[in-house]
Scaffold this motif. Structure first.
Motif, PDB file in Angstrom:
ATOM      1  N   ARG A  10      -6.773 -16.837   1.531  1.00  0.00           N
ATOM      2  CA  ARG A  10      -5.554 -16.118   1.659  1.00  0.00           C
ATOM      3  C   ARG A  10      -5.271 -15.317   0.565  1.00  0.00           C
ATOM      4  O   ARG A  10      -4.671 -14.380   0.637  1.00  0.00           O
ATOM      5  N   GLU A  11      -5.522 -15.977  -0.757  1.00  0.00           N
ATOM      6  CA  GLU A  11      -4.970 -15.271  -1.698  1.00  0.00           C
ATOM      7  C   GLU A  11      -5.680 -14.077  -1.900  1.00  0.00           C
ATOM      8  O   GLU A  11      -5.301 -13.018  -2.383  1.00  0.00           O
ATOM      9  N   THR A  12      -6.996 -14.168  -1.869  1.00  0.00           N
ATOM     10  CA  THR A  12      -7.995 -12.868  -1.975  1.00  0.00           C
ATOM     11  C   THR A  12      -7.722 -11.797  -1.033  1.00  0.00           C
ATOM     12  O   THR A  12      -7.714 -10.644  -1.349  1.00  0.00           O
ATOM     13  N   LEU A  13      -7.231 -12.071   0.113  1.00  0.00           N
ATOM     14  CA  LEU A  13      -7.122 -11.125   1.380  1.00  0.00           C
ATOM     15  C   LEU A  13      -5.554 -10.665   1.272  1.00  0.00           C
ATOM     16  O   LEU A  13      -5.251  -9.868   2.104  1.00  0.00           O
ATOM     17  N   ARG A  14      -4.670 -11.270   0.650  1.00  0.00           N
ATOM     18  CA  ARG A  14      -3.292 -10.853   0.773  1.00  0.00           C
ATOM     19  C   ARG A  14      -2.878  -9.648   0.385  1.00  0.00           C
ATOM     20  O   ARG A  14      -2.554  -8.872   1.348  1.00  0.00           O
ATOM     21  N   LEU A  15      -3.693  -8.956  -0.592  1.00  0.00           N
ATOM     22  CA  LEU A  15      -3.063  -7.731  -0.767  1.00  0.00           C
ATOM     23  C   LEU A  15      -3.693  -6.668   0.013  1.00  0.00           C
ATOM     24  O   LEU A  15      -3.220  -5.897   0.503  1.00  0.00           O
ATOM     25  N   PRO A  16      -5.139  -6.729   0.262  1.00  0.00           N
ATOM     26  CA  PRO A  16      -5.700  -5.648   1.508  1.00  0.00           C
ATOM     27  C   PRO A  16      -4.882  -5.948   2.634  1.00  0.00           C
ATOM     28  O   PRO A  16      -4.816  -4.697   3.122  1.00  0.00           O
ATOM     29  N   VAL A  17      -4.726  -7.150   3.310  1.00  0.00           N
ATOM     30  CA  VAL A  17      -3.661  -7.038   4.216  1.00  0.00           C
ATOM     31  C   VAL A  17      -2.425  -6.478   4.373  1.00  0.00           C
ATOM     32  O   VAL A  17      -2.065  -5.591   5.150  1.00  0.00           O
ATOM     33  N   GLN A  18      -1.951  -6.741   3.039  1.00  0.00           N
ATOM     34  CA  GLN A  18      -0.442  -6.037   3.091  1.00  0.00           C
ATOM     35  C   GLN A  18      -0.709  -4.494   2.885  1.00  0.00           C
ATOM     36  O   GLN A  18       0.138  -3.755   3.392  1.00  0.00           O
ATOM     37  N   ILE A  19      -1.619  -4.191   2.328  1.00  0.00           N
ATOM     38  CA  ILE A  19      -1.760  -2.716   2.324  1.00  0.00           C
ATOM     39  C   ILE A  19      -2.023  -2.018   3.605  1.00  0.00           C
ATOM     40  O   ILE A  19      -1.481  -0.875   3.951  1.00  0.00           O
ATOM     41  N   VAL A  52      -1.248  -3.467   6.526  1.00  0.00           N
ATOM     42  CA  VAL A  52      -0.009  -3.703   7.108  1.00  0.00           C
ATOM     43  C   VAL A  52       0.960  -2.392   7.222  1.00  0.00           C
ATOM     44  O   VAL A  52       1.651  -1.883   7.745  1.00  0.00           O
ATOM     45  N   VAL A  53       1.137  -2.247   5.681  1.00  0.00           N
ATOM     46  CA  VAL A  53       2.131  -1.302   5.171  1.00  0.00           C
ATOM     47  C   VAL A  53       1.925   0.077   5.641  1.00  0.00           C
ATOM     48  O   VAL A  53       2.741   0.919   6.077  1.00  0.00           O
ATOM     49  N   GLY A  54       0.579   0.138   5.446  1.00  0.00           N
ATOM     50  CA  GLY A  54      -0.024   1.566   6.124  1.00  0.00           C
ATOM     51  C   GLY A  54       0.313   1.743   7.649  1.00  0.00           C
ATOM     52  O   GLY A  54       0.787   2.990   8.018  1.00  0.00           O
ATOM     53  N   LEU A  55      -0.066   0.865   8.283  1.00  0.00           N
ATOM     54  CA  LEU A  55       0.314   0.939   9.796  1.00  0.00           C
ATOM     55  C   LEU A  55       1.400   1.147  10.210  1.00  0.00           C
ATOM     56  O   LEU A  55       2.219   1.949  11.167  1.00  0.00           O
ATOM     57  N   ALA A  56       2.644   0.371   9.540  1.00  0.00           N
ATOM     58  CA  ALA A  56       3.851   0.404   9.632  1.00  0.00           C
ATOM     59  C   ALA A  56       4.705   1.675   9.240  1.00  0.00           C
ATOM     60  O   ALA A  56       5.359   2.308   9.957  1.00  0.00           O
ATOM     61  N   LEU A  65       1.663   4.085  -1.731  1.00  0.00           N
ATOM     62  CA  LEU A  65       1.555   3.187  -0.762  1.00  0.00           C
ATOM     63  C   LEU A  65       1.877   1.733  -1.466  1.00  0.00           C
ATOM     64  O   LEU A  65       2.476   0.765  -1.015  1.00  0.00           O
ATOM     65  N   LEU A  66       1.281   1.604  -2.747  1.00  0.00           N
ATOM     66  CA  LEU A  66       1.570   0.389  -3.657  1.00  0.00           C
ATOM     67  C   LEU A  66       2.805   0.020  -3.814  1.00  0.00           C
ATOM     68  O   LEU A  66       3.502  -1.009  -3.796  1.00  0.00           O
ATOM     69  N   ALA A  67       3.602   1.403  -4.050  1.00  0.00           N
ATOM     70  CA  ALA A  67       5.077   1.222  -4.124  1.00  0.00           C
ATOM     71  C   ALA A  67       5.738   0.354  -2.955  1.00  0.00           C
ATOM     72  O   ALA A  67       6.617  -0.385  -3.058  1.00  0.00           O
ATOM     73  N   VAL A  68       5.342   0.953  -1.914  1.00  0.00           N
ATOM     74  CA  VAL A  68       5.980  -0.081  -0.544  1.00  0.00           C
ATOM     75  C   VAL A  68       5.507  -1.184  -0.308  1.00  0.00           C
ATOM     76  O   VAL A  68       6.135  -2.202  -0.100  1.00  0.00           O
ATOM     77  N   VAL A  69       4.470  -1.475  -0.618  1.00  0.00           N
ATOM     78  CA  VAL A  69       3.888  -3.009  -0.546  1.00  0.00           C
ATOM     79  C   VAL A  69       4.338  -3.851  -1.632  1.00  0.00           C
ATOM     80  O   VAL A  69       4.641  -4.838  -1.433  1.00  0.00           O
ATOM     81  N   ALA A  70       4.609  -3.363  -2.753  1.00  0.00           N
ATOM     82  CA  ALA A  70       5.463  -3.717  -3.908  1.00  0.00           C
ATOM     83  C   ALA A  70       6.938  -4.408  -3.343  1.00  0.00           C
ATOM     84  O   ALA A  70       7.323  -5.380  -3.439  1.00  0.00           O
ATOM     85  N   GLN A  71       7.273  -3.354  -2.527  1.00  0.00           N
ATOM     86  CA  GLN A  71       8.867  -3.643  -1.906  1.00  0.00           C
ATOM     87  C   GLN A  71       8.710  -4.833  -1.005  1.00  0.00           C
ATOM     88  O   GLN A  71       9.537  -5.807  -1.079  1.00  0.00           O
TER      89      GLN A  71
END
Length: 778
Positions: A326-335, A337-341, A743-749
């Motif tokens: 889960r920890e490994t996949l967390r960031l790619p999944v969040q990127i 999700v944010v991109g799709l959103a 994109l990372l800026a929005v993931v950070a939010q």
């Protein structure tokens, strides 16, 4: 009538209001003489020939003073005194022992048992009378009954515990809030060896005076032997208690304590807890102490409020495969999700509105274009202003004072670079004297530590400081402040190599009205990878263009975490906050909000290392972006309400913070708009050559080349010689890096809103000082 051993064997109690003396004397002749002398001085006297029957009579009489002979065959005075002191009704009775001059052992044993004074035989009546009067005028009080400590004026622990119990009971009955705060001065342990026992009492007296302004009528304060102050705050809500604690911390850290003529600046840590029904006094104080330890671990002057969910139980780290996955996949999944959103959701909204007869994309497009144009214009203004940066005066405003450098390091991650860095600092020729402190944390003992200790023995300017329990740069820097001796202090990361004249140049700023000055960090390992090469140019864009340009535009600069010079008194006041992922930006904004001046000097140079892989760069920039979002949430409104900032500076805060967070979201909206025009329910042929579209696109797209050109023209000569790096940066940033950072800026939010905060130290590699390249600005 007075009772004497010559009278009836049945004791008679005194009826007058004269002071009553209870005399235990087995020698009838001596007893008779003493009784006559005492009666002659106006005392009522009750006698007993031995200690066996004296105690019951003593309890009944309750005299004003007890006089007993020293140990003999008829009296065991030590045992008798101990019995008297163990009786709660007699424990504060003054006791005088009559002894022979040669029986000094009896005197010592009697005093240790609880006697208050002694008179040698043969007894001088006037001396005995004087000692009785002294004890009656100033009767001894057992420590357990003393309400206040004589040296500090604060409540004793016993008295405080009684008050605490009463207030807890009252809180249950009335329903009012009750808070407890624990305050500790962190330097006391280190200073006790120098100043001895007077230190605690002197600090306590000065602390009492400082706290007085923050105490209310019902508040109660005590001070224990460890040097910890406990404040009981009845009828006080947690928010109010925390605000008072923050003000107290600011008052304490700005105060100059005086010990034996020395002037000291001390660091408070404060823990606060709220009384909850069913909690006993010991647990309540333990909770406050737990919060105190959390506060002390950061040394950032921020009080900590005890939270049972956070501090009440140890967190268990699960090491299961599923958790790691889960920890490994967390960031790619969040990127993803944010991109799709940011792209998919607006596209669907536009489609839904279009099917309902409303096409809003022209208006959204105008909004996006205006945002892009505004940002591009501000970037261009920054660039042109950077050609005329604010310069320090040519001469210092005062003779150069001793200086200090704090190098924050994370071992073993930076073990390979830290020795080289220390040696680079020790080569700096600063005439007024330079102290170099390496403040580091490590999970285990390392071989490099022996090398550091040996270096410290060879060069007294160097101070290696292992900060136990530290997990952040903020904790390391704050801990080092207790050891700083310089009038101004430079803060550096462990990979930085400063220019030889940096401290003299920085003093020209600080001695002429500035409180902090941020230098120019450039990369010394740019040829290691395409990532470090890109970062090398990006740092020139940041430190040689953006920082000095914005300082001109907004009328304030920013401390970027390293190669920053502070007035030591201000750094001790502001501190670094370990709760912030970008503790440097937070400290800088708090400094500006308080009315202090931060300058930006592109010619105050140090060389650092850049991350060399995309993964390391992603972790670094994600942490930076999340840290900026933290400070944006914290400081935007605060700046707008500040009375210390001009409107120009307030607009600068809006640009630096609010716009910074809003722009990445808005800039990506061009993609769903174009997708809607091409594939939406009302898709039509798009005329890409509409003049407004062409002009705005050309202007926006020109910003990248302009930024690269500004960076090239203002870059350090070692970087400017690598012209190909700037072309490479222009291509990579336009095609990939800039959208990726947005994109990372929005993931950070998203991470901040989910309270996902993890400090990942940037891996470092080393290159020789002559190499170009660079690193983590944190």
């Amino acid at each position: 009538m007075q009772q004497t051993p010559l009278d009836s064997q049945v004791p008679r109690l005194p009826l007058s209001t004269q002071p009553t003396v209870f005399l235990v004397e087995p020698d009838d002749h001596r007893a008779g003489e003493l009784v006559l002398e005492l009666v002659g001085h106006g005392y009522e006297v009750v006698t007993a020939p031995s200690d066996d029957g004296a105690l019951p009579l003593l309890r009944e009489v309750q005299p004003d003073i007890l006089i007993t002979a020293s140990t003999s065959e008829h009296i065991d005075s030590v045992r008798f005194i101990q019995q008297v002191r163990s009786d709660s009704t007699l424990e504060d009775l003054p006791i005088i022992v009559l002894t022979h001059k040669e029986s000094m052992r009896d005197v010592i044993d009697s005093l240790e048992a609880g006697a208050d004074d002694f008179v040698s035989r043969p007894v001088n009546a006037e001396e005995l009378h004087a000692r009785i009067r002294a004890k009656l005028a100033r009767p001894p009080t057992p420590r357990s009954r003393v309400a206040r400590n004589r040296r500090t004026g604060l409540l004793t622990t016993t008295t405080f515990e009684g008050a605490m119990t009463r207030e807890m009971e009252r809180a249950v009955i009335t329903g009012h809030s009750l808070c407890v705060a624990e305050i500790r001065i962190e330097e006391l342990v280190r200073l006790r060896d120098r100043y001895g026992s007077e230190l605690d009492a002197s600090v306590a007296r000065q602390m009492t005076a400082l706290l007085r302004d923050h105490l209310r009528r019902l508040d109660v304060v005590t001070h224990d032997s460890s040097g910890t102050f406990t404040v009981l705050m009845p009828e006080t809500q947690p928010d109010e208690a925390m605000e008072r604690a923050r003000k107290a911390a600011a008052r304490i850290v700005s105060h100059t304590f005086t010990i034996h003529g020395d002037r000291l600046r001390l660091t408070p840590s404060i823990g606060v807890t709220l009384y909850r029904r069913g909690t006993d006094a010991a647990t309540l104080r333990a909770q406050a102490r737990t919060a105190l330890e959390y506060s002390a671990s950061h040394l950032d002057l921020l009080p900590v409020l005890y939270d049972p969910a956070v501090h009440g139980r140890a967190r268990v780290q699960k090491r299961k495969f599923a958790a790691d996955l889960r920890e490994t996949l967390r960031l790619p999944v969040q990127i993803l999700v944010v991109g799709l959103a940011l792209i998919g959701v607006p596209f669907l909204i536009y489609c839904g509105l279009a099917l309902a007869g409303f096409d809003v994309t022209p208006y959204v497009y105008i909004l996006v274009v205006v945002a892009l144009l505004l940002t591009a214009a501000l970037i261009l203004v920054e660039g042109f202003l950077a050609f005329d940066p604010i310069q320090p005066p040519q001469q210092p405003g005062a003779p150069a004072p001793p200086a200090s450098a704090i190098i924050a390091a994370y071992l073993p991650n930076e073990a390979a670079t830290v020795q080289e860095t220390i040696e680079a600092f020790l080569r700096v020729d600063y005439p007024a004297g330079l102290q170099v402190i390496l403040a580091y944390n490590t999970p285990r003992d390392l071989p490099i530590e022996a090398t550091l200790r040996d270096l410290a023995r060879r060069d007294r300017r160097f101070v290696p400081l292992r900060v136990e329990g530290s997990t952040s740069k903020a904790q390391n820097v704050n801990a080092a402040l207790a050891h700083v001796t310089g009038e101004f202090t430079a803060v550096y990361d462990a990979d930085h190599h400063p220019d030889p004249d940096c401290f003299e140049r920085a003093w020209r700023w600080l001695s002429n009205g500035w409180d902090v000055v941020q230098g120019h960090c450039f990369i010394r390992n740019g040829d290691e990878s395409w990532v470090s090469r890109m970062v090398a140019v990006e740092f020139e864009s940041i430190y040689a263009v953006s920082h000095p340009g914005r300082a001109r535009m907004h009328d304030f600069g920013i401390f970027g975490g390293s190669n920053g010079f502070w007035k030591t008194s201000l750094l001790r006041l502001i501190r670094m906050r370990g709760s912030m992922l970008t503790e440097d930006i937070d400290s800088a904004l708090r400094t500006v909000e308080a009315g202090y001046k931060i300058g930006s000097d592109p010619f105050l140079v140090s060389r650092e290392l850049a991350p060399t892989t995309l993964k390391a760069l992603t972790n670094q920039r994600l942490r930076w972006a999340q840290g900026w979002f933290q400070v944006s949430l914290m400081h935007t409104l605060r700046a707008l309400l500040s009375k210390n900032l001009s409107w120009r500076q307030k607009l600068g805060f809006v640009h630096l913070l609010a716009w910074r967070e809003f722009y990445p979201i808005l800039s990506l909206q061009i993609f769903p708009i174009v997708l809607f025009w091409l594939y939406g329910p009302t898709a039509r042929s798009v005329d890409w050559f509409v003049p407004i579209f062409v002009l705005t696109s050309l202007f926006t797209l020109s910003v990248g080349p302009w930024q690269a050109l500004f960076a090239y023209l203002r870059a350090e000569p070692q970087i400017r010689r690598r012209a190909s790096w700037f072309w490479f940066y222009l291509f990579v940033s336009s095609v990939f890096y800039t959208p990726y950072k947005n994109l990372l800026a929005v993931v950070a939010q998203l991470k901040e809103l989910r309270h996902e905060r993890a400090w990942k130290v940037t891996p470092r590699t080393t290159k020789s000082p002559s190499d170009s390249g660079g690193g983590d600005a944190k």
